[in-house]
Design a protein around this motif. Structure first.
Motif, PDB file in Angstrom:
ATOM      1  N   ILE A   1      -1.319   9.398  -8.510  1.00  0.00           N
ATOM      2  CA  ILE A   1      -1.796  10.600  -7.818  1.00  0.00           C
ATOM      3  C   ILE A   1      -0.694  11.020  -6.852  1.00  0.00           C
ATOM      4  N   VAL A   2      -0.367  12.299  -6.821  1.00  0.00           N
ATOM      5  CA  VAL A   2       0.638  12.809  -5.891  1.00  0.00           C
ATOM      6  C   VAL A   2      -0.097  13.385  -4.687  1.00  0.00           C
ATOM      7  N   LEU A   3       0.142  12.800  -3.531  1.00  0.00           N
ATOM      8  CA  LEU A   3      -0.568  13.233  -2.327  1.00  0.00           C
ATOM      9  C   LEU A   3       0.160  12.749  -1.091  1.00  0.00           C
ATOM     10  N   GLN A   4      -0.345  13.118   0.092  1.00  0.00           N
ATOM     11  CA  GLN A   4       0.346  12.717   1.305  1.00  0.00           C
ATOM     12  C   GLN A   4       0.058  11.257   1.635  1.00  0.00           C
ATOM     13  N   GLU A   5       1.083  10.620   2.181  1.00  0.00           N
ATOM     14  CA  GLU A   5       1.064   9.183   2.461  1.00  0.00           C
ATOM     15  C   GLU A   5      -0.123   8.771   3.320  1.00  0.00           C
ATOM     16  N   GLU A   6      -0.486   9.620   4.268  1.00  0.00           N
ATOM     17  CA  GLU A   6      -1.587   9.304   5.179  1.00  0.00           C
ATOM     18  C   GLU A   6      -2.862   8.969   4.429  1.00  0.00           C
ATOM     19  N   LEU A   7      -3.125   9.663   3.312  1.00  0.00           N
ATOM     20  CA  LEU A   7      -4.341   9.423   2.548  1.00  0.00           C
ATOM     21  C   LEU A   7      -4.282   8.099   1.793  1.00  0.00           C
ATOM     22  N   VAL A   8      -3.085   7.672   1.381  1.00  0.00           N
ATOM     23  CA  VAL A   8      -2.931   6.355   0.768  1.00  0.00           C
ATOM     24  C   VAL A   8      -3.308   5.270   1.772  1.00  0.00           C
ATOM     25  N   TYR A   9      -2.863   5.452   2.996  1.00  0.00           N
ATOM     26  CA  TYR A   9      -3.192   4.505   4.062  1.00  0.00           C
ATOM     27  C   TYR A   9      -4.707   4.420   4.261  1.00  0.00           C
TER      28      TYR A   9
ATOM     29  N   GLY B   1     -17.022   1.302   3.082  1.00  0.00           N
ATOM     30  CA  GLY B   1     -16.070   0.931   4.127  1.00  0.00           C
ATOM     31  C   GLY B   1     -15.243  -0.286   3.783  1.00  0.00           C
ATOM     32  N   SER B   2     -15.388  -0.801   2.567  1.00  0.00           N
ATOM     33  CA  SER B   2     -14.637  -1.989   2.174  1.00  0.00           C
ATOM     34  C   SER B   2     -13.309  -1.593   1.544  1.00  0.00           C
ATOM     35  N   LYS B   3     -12.326  -2.462   1.668  1.00  0.00           N
ATOM     36  CA  LYS B   3     -11.022  -2.196   1.093  1.00  0.00           C
ATOM     37  C   LYS B   3     -11.092  -2.265  -0.425  1.00  0.00           C
ATOM     38  N   PRO B   4     -10.248  -1.508  -1.125  1.00  0.00           N
ATOM     39  CA  PRO B   4     -10.344  -1.452  -2.589  1.00  0.00           C
ATOM     40  C   PRO B   4      -9.953  -2.764  -3.249  1.00  0.00           C
ATOM     41  N   ARG B   5     -10.546  -3.013  -4.402  1.00  0.00           N
ATOM     42  CA  ARG B   5     -10.191  -4.169  -5.218  1.00  0.00           C
ATOM     43  C   ARG B   5      -8.730  -4.076  -5.654  1.00  0.00           C
ATOM     44  N   VAL B   6      -8.317  -2.864  -6.043  1.00  0.00           N
ATOM     45  CA  VAL B   6      -6.927  -2.610  -6.432  1.00  0.00           C
ATOM     46  C   VAL B   6      -6.358  -1.565  -5.479  1.00  0.00           C
ATOM     47  N   PRO B   7      -5.546  -1.952  -4.509  1.00  0.00           N
ATOM     48  CA  PRO B   7      -4.975  -0.972  -3.578  1.00  0.00           C
ATOM     49  C   PRO B   7      -3.924  -0.105  -4.262  1.00  0.00           C
ATOM     50  N   LEU B   8      -3.523   0.929  -3.559  1.00  0.00           N
ATOM     51  CA  LEU B   8      -2.467   1.814  -4.043  1.00  0.00           C
ATOM     52  C   LEU B   8      -1.156   1.476  -3.345  1.00  0.00           C
TER      53      LEU B   8
ATOM     54  N   LEU C   1       1.681   1.043   8.868  1.00  0.00           N
ATOM     55  CA  LEU C   1       1.694   2.003   7.771  1.00  0.00           C
ATOM     56  C   LEU C   1       2.547   1.473   6.623  1.00  0.00           C
ATOM     57  N   LEU C   2       3.754   1.007   6.929  1.00  0.00           N
ATOM     58  CA  LEU C   2       4.646   0.505   5.888  1.00  0.00           C
ATOM     59  C   LEU C   2       4.034  -0.713   5.199  1.00  0.00           C
ATOM     60  N   ALA C   3       3.378  -1.565   5.961  1.00  0.00           N
ATOM     61  CA  ALA C   3       2.777  -2.758   5.374  1.00  0.00           C
ATOM     62  C   ALA C   3       1.593  -2.410   4.479  1.00  0.00           C
ATOM     63  N   THR C   4       0.896  -1.332   4.796  1.00  0.00           N
ATOM     64  CA  THR C   4      -0.321  -0.978   4.066  1.00  0.00           C
ATOM     65  C   THR C   4      -0.039  -0.212   2.790  1.00  0.00           C
ATOM     66  N   VAL C   5       0.931   0.707   2.816  1.00  0.00           N
ATOM     67  CA  VAL C   5       1.204   1.511   1.626  1.00  0.00           C
ATOM     68  C   VAL C   5       2.341   0.951   0.801  1.00  0.00           C
ATOM     69  N   ALA C   6       3.053  -0.074   1.329  1.00  0.00           N
ATOM     70  CA  ALA C   6       4.178  -0.715   0.638  1.00  0.00           C
ATOM     71  C   ALA C   6       5.213   0.331   0.256  1.00  0.00           C
ATOM     72  N   GLY C   7       6.003   0.032  -0.743  1.00  0.00           N
ATOM     73  CA  GLY C   7       7.021   0.987  -1.179  1.00  0.00           C
ATOM     74  C   GLY C   7       8.358   0.728  -0.516  1.00  0.00           C
ATOM     75  N   PRO C   8       9.338   0.164  -1.244  1.00  0.00           N
ATOM     76  CA  PRO C   8      10.669  -0.082  -0.669  1.00  0.00           C
ATOM     77  C   PRO C   8      11.294   1.221  -0.191  1.00  0.00           C
ATOM     78  N   GLY C   9      11.978   1.140   0.931  1.00  0.00           N
ATOM     79  CA  GLY C   9      12.669   2.308   1.458  1.00  0.00           C
ATOM     80  C   GLY C   9      11.779   3.314   2.138  1.00  0.00           C
ATOM     81  N   GLY C  10      10.537   2.939   2.392  1.00  0.00           N
ATOM     82  CA  GLY C  10       9.613   3.879   3.010  1.00  0.00           C
ATOM     83  C   GLY C  10       9.979   4.256   4.427  1.00  0.00           C
ATOM     84  N   ASP C  11      10.855   3.472   5.050  1.00  0.00           N
ATOM     85  CA  ASP C  11      11.271   3.788   6.416  1.00  0.00           C
ATOM     86  C   ASP C  11      12.515   4.667   6.446  1.00  0.00           C
ATOM     87  N   LYS C  12      13.138   4.902   5.288  1.00  0.00           N
ATOM     88  CA  LYS C  12      14.350   5.723   5.226  1.00  0.00           C
ATOM     89  C   LYS C  12      14.230   6.683   4.047  1.00  0.00           C
TER      90      LYS C  12
END
Length: 588
Positions: free
Chosen positions: A274-282, A293-300, A362-373
């Motif tokens: 899904i293409v969307l803003q990072e905030e919603l992935v978080y 209110g429970s965390k997903p079985r398979v996170p994004l 945020l970086l820990a929750t959505v993962a993704g290498p290079g998310g800080d740059k």
């Protein structure tokens, strides 16, 4: 838009303005002003219109501001916040606020999701021959980049390949699909995306695709859009769209429900991304979009394309309606929002701060290498954005749509000086008229067996074929009313018909418009229907339901839609039927 082309949809004379009011999270929400104490009665009143994904937080921060006893030039301000989606607020500012939004106070500060909207408002002001209300660049109070969100197993596999571009991920052949990554058992590759006419993230995703096509991060021009290689690139991306959502938040909520209900390795959706803003992935990974209110079985996880991405900059716009005192108040409220404690509140919802810096959580929750740059694309000019929308109308994925219209006797009931049938079919005609001429549409009527239809409760009125609007509308208006509501039998048969005629190069969908509930005793087993139309990820045929008027069984329609990964729309208030059907059509 290429020279000589006409927009495929006549509903876009002013780029996104006409239907922007039907954007991602519809409606307005007024946050009640805290009752001021006697010492604040003479404070400067400041009205703020915020985009809805952050309006509740901004209202809470305004409450914090109002009780903080802040002063500027010896004065105080009393801030009131209302939530209104960015497109609808833009439309109100362009059309005269008191005329278009009479129940909401005119704002002096506007907080849209993206500066893309301020640019489109400039275009509308220019076309109307009035001074620009949003002539400049504006500071951000928060940021959220666009990402490609994928289920963890798929996202991590993609990330292992190293830096990949938009085409490497979203352009995977629908036929080859995950076999290109050594996982043929995962089947086809499709992704979810918002309609760019209705959604900020959908618009940003479309712009990012065009930037990736020209392999630049700035200076996108209208001439670029007409290049054959660019057209081919964008068409290739759009070919893998599952369907165009009207609301990415609803899309994720549906995904959360499917995730909770899935067992073992069963797929929760036909969409690989899904293409969307990072905030919603978080928010999704934190469980804040789950009904429990429970965390997903398979996170994004967030995949960041190597060419760069688009940033949604959440600008702080002081409007010309502000008088000098309100301008001072607005500057003080901006300074307050950009202070550390308030920026931490934005971070708690998954936003990056006003300088685009992500929190560690945020970086820990959505993962993704290079998310800080990240590399960011520059926003195109408003004129180029308008041209992108026109070009997308031509290049978007086409659809096979079967519209099933309830013609049971209850459709004779009155709605004002018209019948339910007249109101519903008029809205359906308008909505179908928004489709592309290359879309294929079929029309069915259904009720129960009648003298005109003695063998089954539904009949094919228009065969699936490229849309002929005049012929379609004549047939629609001439349908006969009578009988009971064979809802389940009709949905099953319509779904089976599109499965038999399934086209992998198109969105395949059934749209059901009904004012009632199933009244057909020959087929009354809802659980059996849900099993029969359950989503097949390799041949997805989705059912979209519109519940019209008070007698509709919205709960059953919602279950039917979710079983097929479609969506149900609530139009039990007949005045909302036009809006509901436009949202349905925007999915194709």
């Amino acid at each position: 838009m290429a020279a000589g082309q006409r927009p495929a949809r006549p509903w876009l004379p002013h780029a996104v303005a006409v239907v922007a009011g039907l954007a991602v999270i519809a409606g307005a929400y007024l946050y009640v002003r805290p009752t001021p104490g006697t010492d604040r009665a003479d404070c400067v009143p400041l009205e703020v219109s915020s985009s809805t994904e952050k309006s509740e937080l901004v209202a809470q921060l305004a409450d914090r501001y109002n009780t903080a006893d802040r002063r500027f030039g010896g004065r105080c301000a009393q801030v009131t916040v209302h939530g209104l989606n960015s497109g609808e607020a833009m439309e109100a500012l362009a059309g005269g606020w008191t005329l278009t939004q009479p129940k909401i106070a005119e704002p002096q500060v506007w907080l849209p999701t993206s500066s893309l909207w301020t640019g489109q408002l400039r275009l509308l002001d220019k076309a109307a021959g009035r001074p620009a209300q949003t002539p400049g660049q504006y500071p951000s109070i928060a940021n959220s980049p666009l990402v490609i969100a994928m289920p963890k197993d798929r996202g991590e596999l993609v990330q292992q390949r190293g830096p990949l571009g938009w085409a490497d991920v979203l352009g995977l052949s629908g036929g080859t699909g995950w076999a290109a990554f050594g996982k043929p058992e995962w089947g086809r590759f499709t992704f979810g995306k918002d309609n760019p006419h209705l959604s900020t993230s959908g618009l940003a995703a479309t712009i990012a695709t065009y930037y990736a096509a020209v392999n630049r991060a700035s200076d996108l021009t209208s001439e670029d859009l007409a290049q054959p290689a660019v057209t081919q690139f964008v068409r290739r991306i759009e070919a893998n769209v599952s369907h165009y959502s009207d609301d990415s938040v609803d899309l994720l909520r549906g995904l959360a429900e499917a995730d909770a209900a899935a067992t073992g390795d069963a797929p929760a959706t036909d969409m690989s991304a899904i293409v969307l803003q990072e905030e919603l992935v978080y928010l999704y990974n934190q469980g804040q979009l789950s009904p429990t209110g429970s965390k997903p079985r398979v996170p994004l996880v967030a995949v960041h394309p190597k060419e760069g991405t688009f940033n949604l900059d959440h600008p702080y716009v002081v409007l010309p309606s502000a008088d000098p005192a309100q301008r001072e108040a607005a500057e003080d409220f901006l300074a307050f929002l950009r202070d550390g404690p308030q920026q931490r509140s934005f971070a708690a919802l998954g936003f990056r701060d006003d300088e685009r810096r992500p929190a560690d959580t945020l970086l820990a929750t959505v993962a993704g290498p290079g998310g800080d740059k990240l590399t960011y694309f520059d926003p195109p000019t408003p004129e180029v954005v308008g041209a992108i929308l026109g070009s997308w109308d031509t290049l978007r994925k086409k659809a096979n749509i079967l519209l099933a219209v309830d013609t049971s006797g209850s459709m004779k009931a009155g709605v004002g000086d018209r019948t339910r049938f007249q109101v519903a079919t008029d809205a359906a005609s308008k909505a179908i008229g928004l489709l592309n001429a290359a879309d294929q549409v079929a029309l069915w009527s259904f009720s129960s067996e009648t003298p005109q239809r003695p063998k089954r409760p539904y009949s094919e009125e228009v065969r699936l074929a490229p849309l002929n609007r005049d012929a379609f509308n004549r047939k629609l208006a001439g349908l006969r009313i009578g009988g009971n509501t064979a809802l389940y039998a009709t949905v099953r048969a319509a779904h089976r018909t599109l499965l038999d005629r399934y086209d992998p190069n198109r969105i395949n969908a059934v749209v059901v418009l009904t004012d009632g509930k199933n009244e057909y005793q020959k087929d009354s087993d809802l659980d059996r229907l849900l099993r029969d139309i359950a989503l097949d990820p390799n041949k997805p045929v989705k059912v979209f339901c519109v519940a019209f008027d008070q007698d509709s069984d919205l709960a059953a329609l919602d279950r039917i839609a979710k079983a097929s990964a479609g969506k149900a729309f609530d139009a039990k208030n007949p005045t909302t039927i036009d809006e509901a059907l436009v949202k349905v059509v925007s999915s194709f």
